[in-house]
Design an enzyme around this catalytic site. Structure first.
Site, PDB file in Angstrom:
ATOM      1  N   ARG A  69      35.316 -72.405 -44.279  1.00 21.57           N
ATOM      2  CA  ARG A  69      35.410 -70.979 -44.601  1.00 21.57           C
ATOM      3  C   ARG A  69      34.076 -70.309 -44.245  1.00 21.57           C
ATOM      4  NH1 ARG A  69      40.053 -71.490 -44.563  1.00 21.57           N
ATOM      5  NH2 ARG A  69      41.572 -71.338 -46.256  1.00 21.57           N
ATOM      6  N   HIS A 109      39.384 -68.173 -36.144  1.00 14.61           N
ATOM      7  CA  HIS A 109      40.093 -68.877 -37.235  1.00 14.61           C
ATOM      8  C   HIS A 109      41.405 -69.492 -36.721  1.00 14.61           C
ATOM      9  CE1 HIS A 109      40.695 -69.044 -41.878  1.00 14.61           C
ATOM     10  NE2 HIS A 109      41.261 -70.095 -41.277  1.00 14.61           N
TER      11      HIS A 109
HETATM   12  P1  NDP Z   1      40.540 -81.346 -50.030  1.00 20.24           P
HETATM   13  O1  NDP Z   1      40.658 -80.654 -51.339  1.00 20.24           O
HETATM   14  O2  NDP Z   1      41.504 -82.425 -49.693  1.00 20.24           O
HETATM   15  O3  NDP Z   1      39.072 -81.976 -49.871  1.00 20.24           O
HETATM   16  C1  NDP Z   1      37.926 -81.314 -50.276  1.00 20.24           C
HETATM   17  C2  NDP Z   1      36.726 -82.247 -50.103  1.00 20.24           C
HETATM   18  O4  NDP Z   1      35.531 -81.488 -50.378  1.00 20.24           O
HETATM   19  C3  NDP Z   1      36.748 -83.430 -51.059  1.00 20.24           C
HETATM   20  O5  NDP Z   1      36.235 -84.581 -50.429  1.00 20.24           O
HETATM   21  C4  NDP Z   1      35.806 -82.968 -52.171  1.00 20.24           C
HETATM   22  O6  NDP Z   1      35.155 -84.020 -52.865  1.00 20.24           O
HETATM   23  C5  NDP Z   1      34.794 -82.200 -51.372  1.00 20.24           C
HETATM   24  N1  NDP Z   1      34.075 -81.244 -52.245  1.00 20.24           N
HETATM   25  C6  NDP Z   1      34.580 -80.222 -52.951  1.00 20.24           C
HETATM   26  N2  NDP Z   1      33.611 -79.604 -53.663  1.00 20.24           N
HETATM   27  C7  NDP Z   1      32.479 -80.291 -53.404  1.00 20.24           C
HETATM   28  C8  NDP Z   1      31.142 -80.165 -53.851  1.00 20.24           C
HETATM   29  N3  NDP Z   1      30.777 -79.221 -54.727  1.00 20.24           N
HETATM   30  N4  NDP Z   1      30.229 -81.054 -53.387  1.00 20.24           N
HETATM   31  C9  NDP Z   1      30.597 -82.013 -52.519  1.00 20.24           C
HETATM   32  N5  NDP Z   1      31.843 -82.198 -52.046  1.00 20.24           N
HETATM   33  C10 NDP Z   1      32.767 -81.332 -52.493  1.00 20.24           C
HETATM   34  O7  NDP Z   1      40.582 -80.170 -48.932  1.00 20.24           O
HETATM   35  P2  NDP Z   1      41.126 -80.257 -47.418  1.00 20.24           P
HETATM   36  O8  NDP Z   1      40.428 -81.361 -46.726  1.00 20.24           O
HETATM   37  O9  NDP Z   1      42.604 -80.238 -47.389  1.00 20.24           O
HETATM   38  O10 NDP Z   1      40.639 -78.822 -46.860  1.00 20.24           O
HETATM   39  C11 NDP Z   1      39.270 -78.478 -46.799  1.00 20.24           C
HETATM   40  C12 NDP Z   1      39.110 -77.005 -46.420  1.00 20.24           C
HETATM   41  O11 NDP Z   1      39.386 -76.817 -45.030  1.00 20.24           O
HETATM   42  C13 NDP Z   1      40.088 -76.046 -47.095  1.00 20.24           C
HETATM   43  O12 NDP Z   1      39.675 -75.728 -48.410  1.00 20.24           O
HETATM   44  C14 NDP Z   1      40.082 -74.852 -46.165  1.00 20.24           C
HETATM   45  O13 NDP Z   1      39.126 -73.904 -46.623  1.00 20.24           O
HETATM   46  C15 NDP Z   1      39.625 -75.420 -44.826  1.00 20.24           C
HETATM   47  N6  NDP Z   1      40.681 -75.234 -43.782  1.00 20.24           N
HETATM   48  C16 NDP Z   1      40.417 -74.453 -42.682  1.00 20.24           C
HETATM   49  C17 NDP Z   1      41.370 -74.278 -41.689  1.00 20.24           C
HETATM   50  C18 NDP Z   1      41.066 -73.520 -40.428  1.00 20.24           C
HETATM   51  O14 NDP Z   1      41.973 -73.214 -39.661  1.00 20.24           O
HETATM   52  N7  NDP Z   1      39.811 -73.225 -40.119  1.00 20.24           N
HETATM   53  C19 NDP Z   1      42.716 -74.880 -41.817  1.00 20.24           C
HETATM   54  C20 NDP Z   1      42.869 -75.741 -42.978  1.00 20.24           C
HETATM   55  C21 NDP Z   1      41.886 -75.883 -43.923  1.00 20.24           C
HETATM   56  P3  NDP Z   1      35.987 -85.093 -53.739  1.00 20.24           P
HETATM   57  O15 NDP Z   1      36.642 -85.993 -52.709  1.00 20.24           O
HETATM   58  O16 NDP Z   1      34.954 -85.800 -54.514  1.00 20.24           O
HETATM   59  O17 NDP Z   1      36.979 -84.313 -54.555  1.00 20.24           O
END
Ligand code: NDP
Length: 309
Positions: free
Chosen positions: A224, A272
């Site tokens: 994002r 995007h």
């Molecule tokens: P998930 O919820 O599956 O994974 C999120 C990951 O981020 C997890 O490993 C989590 O850790 C980690 N995380 C969250 N908060 C923190 C923090 N404070 N410190 C360290 N690590 C953190 O999300 P997805 O992989 O499905 O998606 C990720 C993002 O990709 C979405 O939220 C979206 O914004 C973006 N996206 C963008 C698209 C585009 O077209 N550009 C399309 C699709 C998605 P933990 O494993 O420990 O929970």
């Protein structure tokens, strides 16, 4: 049970057709033609107007049309207690992996430099980079970040990932939490951001983080726009500390036409499109959750409102 479709950016005709393949009798209401609001028990949303969802007294499930749910949670009047499910779709993940791999290989194989050489009619060979010594750092090791990390590991890169809690993925060196961030950054030549946008991750790609990357590192953001402090990234690019940035997401979107990213020689940007949701595949987790809602089975892909993802 009626399902509300509320997205200005997605085609209701395609989505309705995809839903009806699996649930032929589903009562779909396309916002703002809601009919009796008391019928609405589930809502599929993308960037809904704040306050809108609290109008539906029988709402039992909010289904995000995106993997990220910051667009849902940003609503200060979100009805409390209604579960929120995010989009988890192998088709969406595959698109993200393709984009991430393309971006990493572009920097790894110096395509950005060769594109410049071509504009200068310059025939010059650069040393072939050593894949096994190229540190790739993936911020966020969830559905998408984990898949990107493993795809990049299959190329033979030295891949590490950073998450909130410890993660163990084959071929990926794991770091986690605040203490893990600095050592993770120190070994990262190409940084890929796939974090959700939450209170804890907003502005994470800032001056301090960029300074902790080795000189000459690259940044790829497919998560994002709010993850990046734009002025800090531009300052790091201008100073030469960061060698290039590939950006797919911005704040705000569309990126204003006078934004410095558009013409920055070290920035490549896309509008995007890293991965677009395809109703034919993305409908499956939604259908599954609607069936579960009806039968009372546990819902899938639920978001924790406190952690924000
Ligand atoms: P998930 O919820 O599956 O994974 C999120 C990951 O981020 C997890 O490993 C989590 O850790 C980690 N995380 C969250 N908060 C923190 C923090 N404070 N410190 C360290 N690590 C953190 O999300 P997805 O992989 O499905 O998606 C990720 C993002 O990709 C979405 O939220 C979206 O914004 C973006 N996206 C963008 C698209 C585009 O077209 N550009 C399309 C699709 C998605 P933990 O494993 O420990 O929970």
């Amino acid at each position: 049970m009626a399902l509300l479709f509320l997205s200005k950016g997605d085609d209701p005709v395609k989505w309705s057709a995809a839903l009806r393949v699996h649930l032929p009798d589903l009562d779909i209401r396309v916002w703002p033609e809601t009919g009796n609001i008391e019928d609405i028990e589930a809502a599929m949303v993308w960037m809904h107007p704040p306050g809108e969802l609290k109008r539906y007294p029988k709402l039992r499930l909010i289904l995000s049309l995106g993997a990220g749910v910051n667009h849902v949670l940003d609503d200060p009047d979100l009805p409390p207690g209604v579960p929120i499910a995010r989009m988890v779709d192998p088709g969406l993940t595959a698109g993200m992996v393709e984009y991430a791999v393309a971006g990493v290989l572009r920097y790894h194989r110096n395509f950005d430099v060769y594109e410049r050489f071509q504009r200068e009619s310059r025939w010059k060979k650069l040393p072939t980079p050593d894949t096994a010594r190229r540190g790739i750092g993936v911020l966020g090791l969830g559905e998408i970040g984990g898949a990107c990390a493993q795809a990049l590991s299959a190329f033979g890169f030295a891949v590490a990932g950073w998450s909130r809690t410890p993660k163990s993925l084959e071929g990926v060196t794991g770091y986690f939490g605040a203490e893990g961030l600095k050592p993770f950054l120190a070994r990262t030549d190409i940084l890929l951001c796939v974090l959700p946008l939450t209170a804890a991750t907003r502005g994470i790609i800032n001056r301090e983080l960029l300074a902790a990357l080795p000189k000459g590192a690259f940044v790829i953001n497919i998560a994002r726009g709010g993850h990046v402090v734009d002025r800090d990234l531009i300052a790091s690019l201008d100073s030469g500390h960061i060698a290039g940035a590939l950006l797919d997401v911005f704040e705000p979107e569309p990126l204003p036409s006078d934004h410095p990213y558009w013409h920055h020689p070290k920035v490549t940007l896309t509008p995007h499109i890293a991965s677009l949701t395809n109703p034919e595949t993305a409908v499956l987790p939604i259908v599954e959750n609607l069936k579960r809602l009806k039968s009372g089975a546990p819902l899938l892909n639920l978001v924790d409102r406190v952690s924000g993802y």
